[in-house]
Design an enzyme around this catalytic site. Structure first.
Site, PDB file in Angstrom:
ATOM      1  CB  SER A 122       3.815  -2.404  11.749  1.00  0.00           C
ATOM      2  OG  SER A 122       3.929  -1.021  11.944  1.00  0.00           O
ATOM      3  CE  LYS A 138       6.407  -0.300   9.964  1.00  0.00           C
ATOM      4  NZ  LYS A 138       6.534   0.124  11.387  1.00  0.00           N
ATOM      5  CE1 TYR A 145       5.910   2.562   7.279  1.00  0.00           C
ATOM      6  CE2 TYR A 145       4.676   4.565   7.730  1.00  0.00           C
ATOM      7  CZ  TYR A 145       5.232   3.379   8.160  1.00  0.00           C
ATOM      8  OH  TYR A 145       5.097   3.003   9.478  1.00  0.00           O
ATOM      9  CE1 TYR A 169       7.971  -1.579  15.286  1.00  0.00           C
ATOM     10  CE2 TYR A 169       5.916  -2.376  16.202  1.00  0.00           C
ATOM     11  CZ  TYR A 169       6.667  -1.992  15.122  1.00  0.00           C
ATOM     12  OH  TYR A 169       6.132  -2.030  13.878  1.00  0.00           O
ATOM     13  CB  VAL A 180      -1.127   0.342  15.374  1.00  0.00           C
ATOM     14  CG1 VAL A 180       0.102   0.629  16.190  1.00  0.00           C
ATOM     15  CG2 VAL A 180      -1.061   0.958  14.004  1.00  0.00           C
TER      16      VAL A 180
HETATM   17  O1  DON Z   1       3.346   4.450  10.681  1.00  0.00           O
HETATM   18  C1  DON Z   1       2.529   4.116  11.526  1.00  0.00           C
HETATM   19  O2  DON Z   1       2.490   4.637  12.628  1.00  0.00           O
HETATM   20  C2  DON Z   1       1.564   3.009  11.174  1.00  0.00           C
HETATM   21  N1  DON Z   1       1.229   3.036   9.775  1.00  0.00           N
HETATM   22  C3  DON Z   1       2.107   1.650  11.484  1.00  0.00           C
HETATM   23  C4  DON Z   1       2.522   1.470  12.920  1.00  0.00           C
HETATM   24  C5  DON Z   1       2.382   0.089  13.430  1.00  0.00           C
HETATM   25  O3  DON Z   1       1.583  -0.697  12.990  1.00  0.00           O
HETATM   26  C6  DON Z   1       3.218  -0.235  14.608  1.00  0.00           C
HETATM   27  N2  DON Z   1       2.953  -1.583  15.070  1.00  0.00           N
HETATM   28  N3  DON Z   1       2.569  -1.993  16.102  1.00  0.00           N
END
Ligand code: DON
Length: 308
Positions: free
Chosen positions: A63, A66, A190, A242, A260
């Site tokens: 993320s 982003k 994405y 978040y 993540v």
């Molecule tokens: O879409 C997802 O769930 C992952 N590609 C990215 C989520 C993420 O990194 C949330 N951050 N803490």
């Protein structure tokens, strides 16, 4: 201030805690990562780089990407972006679907998954998915001044095969006409964006423009306006972690974006860009040791935006 000694101290003090937290396993490829790794890098606005621990090991930035895709999208469509994505913290998990129905398919902010998927839809305009991914990769490489940065195809495939929730979010938003392209194409962009692999060193370099009023002080060129850099930092502070954003501001006091994969990019405006990585996550999906390390760094440098 001896930043190198400070980073070495943090790595030494956290050595016994390596492996804390829980590695993300909902993306099968991420579950394979050794949880005992820990790296940290700082690039200062005067162009110096400091690093310690596993700062040269590439990891899945997830993320954190982003922030870069949002920057690219704002460059492409400008303020019109905010007609399709909000700017408020969500208070819910990064992959939550609950608010979308109440708010007619307009995601709360560009850092929750739903918001980032809309941002991909905007960048996709006029492109084939591969071209949009190529443009994104070129952009990040130029920010990091490093052409060796790549997308980890195994991670992208792993997430494509298991990304049921992101498919649900995308289809739901499509039903509200807040996606204009084919759901598979948008998610293709994405998932590849999230699968970008970078080292702490590369990531701290790529975020430097946000610490330096929108300009790259090493390359000597403008990336975004000063106002836009300030606003991206504001979004990172309020929404970058978040439903853990308040706690991160409370403990660290810097704009930051987590992923993540266990990475966090944090910005000390006017001072430095910081990247930290440790794969084990806390209960809200942010790097457990990474957060602790940033709290140590912010308190020892006096870099919190709320005062030393
Ligand atoms: O879409 C997802 O769930 C992952 N590609 C990215 C989520 C993420 O990194 C949330 N951050 N803490």
């Amino acid at each position: 201030m001896d930043l190198q000694a400070l980073l070495d101290g943090i790595v030494a003090e956290l050595a016994e805690r390596r492996g804390e937290g829980k590695v993300a396993d909902y993306i099968p490829q991420l579950a394979k990562v050794d949880p005992h790794q820990f790296g940290i890098a700082v690039t200062t606005v005067d162009g110096k780089v400091y690093e310690a621990g596993d700062a040269a090991v590439p990891f899945s930035i997830q993320s954190i990407s982003k922030v870069f895709m949002l920057t690219l999208a704002l460059g492409k469509v400008g303020e019109a972006l905010w007609r399709r994505v909000g700017r408020e913290p969500s208070g819910t998990a990064f992959n939550s679907i609950v608010q979308l129905e109440h708010e007619h398919g307009i995601p709360r902010n560009p850092f929750i998954n739903a918001g980032a998927i809309v941002v991909c839809d905007l960048v996709l305009a006029g492109y084939k998915p591969k071209e949009a991914i190529g443009e994104f990769l070129r952009f990040v490489r130029s920010l990091a001044d490093d052409d060796t940065i790549t997308i980890d195809k195994a991670v992208a495939q792993s997430e494509t095969a298991t990304g049921y929730r992101n498919y649900a979010l995308a289809n739901f938003m499509r039903s509200f006409n807040n996606l204009q392209h084919d759901v598979d194409h948008v998610l293709g962009v994405y998932f590849h964006q999230c699968a970008l692999a970078m080292t702490c060193r590369q990531l701290s370099r790529a975020g430097l423009f946000l610490a330096a009023r929108g300009a790259d002080p090493i390359g000597g060129y403008s990336v975004v306006s000063e106002k836009r850099a300030r606003r991206i930092n504001a979004l990172m502070l309020t929404c970058g972690h978040y439903d853990g954003s308040g706690d991160f501001a409370f403990h660290v006091g810097l704009p930051g974006k987590s992923g993540v994969g266990g990475g966090i990019m944090a910005i000390a405006p006017g001072k430095a860009s910081i990247a930290v990585w440790s794969p084990g996550l806390n209960k809200v999906g942010n790097s457990a040791l990474g957060t602790v390390a940033l709290e140590m760094l912010a308190s020892r440098t006096g870099w919190s935006v709320f005062g030393a």
